[in-house]
Design an enzyme around this catalytic site. Structure first.
Site, short mmCIF file in Angstrom:
data_model
loop_
_atom_site.label_atom_id
_atom_site.label_comp_id
_atom_site.label_asym_id
_atom_site.label_seq_id
_atom_site.Cartn_x
_atom_site.Cartn_y
_atom_site.Cartn_z
N LYS A 39 36.50 53.67 16.29
CA LYS A 39 37.16 52.54 16.96
C LYS A 39 37.46 51.42 15.96
O LYS A 39 38.47 50.73 16.08
CB LYS A 39 36.27 51.99 18.08
CG LYS A 39 36.24 52.86 19.33
CD LYS A 39 35.43 52.17 20.41
CE LYS A 39 35.21 53.07 21.60
NZ LYS A 39 34.20 52.52 22.51
N LEU A 155 34.41 37.42 33.19
CA LEU A 155 35.72 38.08 33.11
C LEU A 155 35.76 39.31 34.00
O LEU A 155 34.78 40.03 34.11
CB LEU A 155 35.99 38.54 31.67
CG LEU A 155 35.89 37.51 30.54
CD1 LEU A 155 36.18 38.18 29.21
CD2 LEU A 155 36.85 36.37 30.79
N ARG A 156 36.93 39.55 34.59
CA ARG A 156 37.14 40.78 35.38
C ARG A 156 38.02 41.72 34.59
O ARG A 156 39.02 41.30 34.00
CB ARG A 156 37.87 40.47 36.69
CG ARG A 156 37.10 39.62 37.65
CD ARG A 156 38.02 39.03 38.69
NE ARG A 156 38.99 38.13 38.06
CZ ARG A 156 40.02 37.57 38.67
NH1 ARG A 156 40.25 37.82 39.94
NH2 ARG A 156 40.84 36.77 38.03
N GLU A 157 37.69 42.99 34.61
CA GLU A 157 38.58 43.96 33.97
C GLU A 157 39.93 43.93 34.67
O GLU A 157 40.00 43.73 35.88
CB GLU A 157 37.99 45.38 34.05
CG GLU A 157 36.82 45.55 33.12
CD GLU A 157 36.38 47.00 32.97
OE1 GLU A 157 37.20 47.91 33.14
OE2 GLU A 157 35.19 47.19 32.71
N ALA A 254 38.81 44.66 52.74
CA ALA A 254 38.05 45.85 53.14
C ALA A 254 38.64 47.07 52.46
O ALA A 254 39.82 47.11 52.13
CB ALA A 254 38.11 45.99 54.65
N GLY A 255 37.82 48.07 52.25
CA GLY A 255 38.31 49.29 51.61
C GLY A 255 37.18 50.26 51.35
O GLY A 255 36.19 50.29 52.08
N CYS A 262 29.99 47.06 36.60
CA CYS A 262 29.19 45.82 36.69
C CYS A 262 28.51 45.56 38.04
O CYS A 262 27.30 45.36 38.08
CB CYS A 262 30.07 44.63 36.33
SG CYS A 262 30.75 44.79 34.69
C1 UGA Z 1 33.06 41.82 38.13
C2 UGA Z 1 33.11 40.31 38.46
O1 UGA Z 1 34.18 40.07 39.38
C3 UGA Z 1 33.34 39.49 37.17
O2 UGA Z 1 33.29 38.11 37.49
C4 UGA Z 1 32.21 39.83 36.17
O3 UGA Z 1 32.40 39.13 34.95
C5 UGA Z 1 32.23 41.32 35.89
O4 UGA Z 1 32.04 42.05 37.13
C6 UGA Z 1 31.11 41.62 34.94
O5 UGA Z 1 29.95 41.41 35.31
O6 UGA Z 1 31.38 41.96 33.78
P1 UGA Z 1 34.91 43.69 37.62
O7 UGA Z 1 33.79 44.64 37.90
O8 UGA Z 1 35.70 43.82 36.36
O9 UGA Z 1 34.33 42.17 37.62
O10 UGA Z 1 35.97 43.79 38.82
P2 UGA Z 1 36.09 43.11 40.25
O11 UGA Z 1 37.43 42.49 40.35
O12 UGA Z 1 34.92 42.28 40.58
O13 UGA Z 1 36.11 44.39 41.23
C7 UGA Z 1 34.92 45.18 41.44
C8 UGA Z 1 35.15 46.18 42.56
O14 UGA Z 1 35.25 45.54 43.83
C9 UGA Z 1 36.43 47.02 42.42
O15 UGA Z 1 36.13 48.35 42.75
C10 UGA Z 1 37.36 46.41 43.45
O16 UGA Z 1 38.32 47.31 43.92
C11 UGA Z 1 36.37 46.03 44.55
N1 UGA Z 1 36.84 44.96 45.47
C12 UGA Z 1 37.14 43.73 44.99
C13 UGA Z 1 36.96 45.23 46.83
O17 UGA Z 1 36.67 46.36 47.30
N2 UGA Z 1 37.38 44.24 47.67
C14 UGA Z 1 37.68 43.00 47.23
O18 UGA Z 1 38.05 42.14 48.06
C15 UGA Z 1 37.57 42.74 45.85
#
Ligand code: UGA
Length: 439
Positions: A39, A155-157, A254-255, A262
């Site tokens: 990498k 941060l969110r992916e 919902a889903g 994470c």
């Molecule tokens: C999450 C947190 O949102 C970040 O703030 C944090 O920094 C990160 O973990 C971490 O600890 O590194 P991430 O896992 O990248 O971020 O993604 P999310 O946007 O939180 O989504 C997580 C899951 O929840 C996904 O599967 C998404 O589809 C699901 N989700 C999200 C739902 O099913 N419904 C929602 O309304 C939102």
């Protein structure tokens, strides 16, 4: 703050690389250190090891300007004033994170250090870790000039670069006022609240934030189950709830539930920390139970329509744990596809960014017999059922007539509520979403 030199350990991981590239973009000379030689050489030629919107361009631009480079040895961070720790903390069987990577890189970067250094912990670590490491520095005569702060990451992916530029808050915990102030000053955009606090509070804020997000998702999913039975539409219910500013509309979709590297891992770790402290959390464990039920429900809905899945061709749309990423770590799609295989289905999958098992980092044996299609239509060809698991925008734009005519039986179970059920039925689909009453 120009002139400050930054090191990032775990610099080619998701958090580490986003952080490195953005700090370099701010003008800091940044060295990203990682153990993966392949990498590193790819990155030094401008190749980013995973997909994250906006990241490739940032890495490339800053590498060319000489502000960002990638190295293997921690010793090369000798000149750094601040070193961020972004290494992973994989879960142990107990649910507790394994902090041995964090411990060893902190020891390595502090060893023999003569000049002042601030070590900022971004890795998600159990409450008490920063204090424990700080004790180690004191015991080894380093605490006079090496300080530890906890600087959790939010941060969110899929939107990590944008999240870096527009944080909701910055949290810095520690006992050295000077070190805390230095980290807070490195990047805190105007108007963004900066919370400086103790190590323990900062560490707890990270876990509690992810746990609360997980709880919100499981809450709306639990209500969705009732809505589905009693004639409701969870999309409308969710909107009605979220309009209350005390609740907010976010994380109320919902889903099929939350997944990824994470939320679940951090929730399990938090539960383990409760147990270790002699406490029994009530809400947190329930969020996990509800989340796993969402996965089972998707397969049950398909079974209800098809009677059996044995020998049936099933199409799965979406392997990444969320849109705008190619990350399948702890993706809900993997256990769902494995469940379909165990029930005898012939599964074809399609994901816009995850094109095959190798590039997803999966062993072929994890998903035996699965066909990786090049398009959604190819995956749907001859299928008697189709499941949507990731809310990719391109799925909303599918030519639905074409999709229906390529399927052997137009049954769709939509785990992301991408379509309007009435419109889908009028197109001839037997369509079922989540939390929406099927007529
Ligand atoms: C999450 C947190 O949102 C970040 O703030 C944090 O920094 C990160 O973990 C971490 O600890 O590194 P991430 O896992 O990248 O971020 O993604 P999310 O946007 O939180 O989504 C997580 C899951 O929840 C996904 O599967 C998404 O589809 C699901 N989700 C999200 C739902 O099913 N419904 C929602 O309304 C939102």
């Amino acid at each position: 703050m120009s002139g400050i030199k930054i090191g990032v350990i775990g610099g080619l991981g998701h958090i580490g690389l986003v952080h490195s590239a953005c700090l370099a973009e701010l003008g800091y000379e940044t060295i990203a250190c990682d153990i993966d030689l392949g990498k590193i050489s790819a990155a030094n030629e401008g190749k980013v090891p995973f997909r994250e919107p906006g990241l490739q361009a940032l890495v490339e631009a800053n590498r060319k300007k000489g502000r960002l480079r990638f190295v293997r040895e921690v010793a090369e961070l000798e000149a750094a004033d601040v070193v961020y720790i972004c290494v992973d903390t994989p879960p142990l069987a107990s649910g507790a994170p394994d902090t041995s990577n964090v411990d060893s890189v902190v020891q390595a970067v502090a060893a023999g250090r003569k000049r002042p250094l601030v070590i900022a912990l971004k890795s998600t670590v159990p409450v008490g870790t920063a204090r424990r490491l700080s004790r180690y520095l004191a015991e080894n005569g380093l605490s006079g000039h090496v300080a530890i702060v906890s600087n959790p990451e939010f941060l969110r992916e899929g939107s990590a670069v944008d999240d870096f530029w527009h944080p909701a808050r910055i949290v810095v915990g520690g006992e050295s006022e000077e070190a805390v102030a230095q980290i807070a000053a490195l990047y805190s955009p105007p108007g963004v609240p900066v919370l400086t606090t103790s190590w323990e509070n900062a560490e707890l804020i990270k876990y509690a934030s992810n746990a609360f997000l997980a709880l919100k998702i499981s809450f709306i999913n639990e209500i969705a189950g009732l809505s589905e039975k009693l004639g409701g539409d969870i999309r409308v219910v969710s909107r009605g709830i979220g309009l209350d500013p005390r609740i907010s509309p976010h994380f109320l979709e919902a889903g099929v539930g939350f997944s990824g590297p994470c939320l679940e891992k951090d929730l399990r770790s938090l539960i383990q920390q409760f147990t270790a402290a002699g406490l029994e959390p009530q809400l947190l464990s329930s969020a996990l139970v509800v989340n796993h039920e969402q996965r089972a429900a998707v397969v049950r809905k398909l079974l209800r329509r098809l009677g059996t899945l044995n020998g049936k061709r099933i199409c799965v749309l979406g392997m990444a744990f969320k849109p705008q990423t190619d990350d399948v770590r702890n993706s809900h799609s993997l256990p769902i596809v494995q469940h379909l295989i165990a029930l005898g289905s012939q599964v074809a999958v399609y994901d816009p960014w995850v094109k095959g098992p190798q590039e997803a980092g999966l062993a072929a044996a994890e998903l035996p017999g699965v066909k990786w299609a090049a398009t959604a239509y190819e995956a749907a060809a001859g299928a008697e059922g189709l499941i949507i698991l990731t809310a990719w925008p391109e799925f909303r734009k599918l030519d639905l007539e074409r999709l229906r005519s390529s399927m052997a039986r137009p049954v769709i179970v939509d785990g992301r509520n991408l379509f309007d059920p009435a419109a889908m039925r009028s197109l001839g689909f037997d369509y079922q979403g989540v939390g929406i009453c099927a007529v």
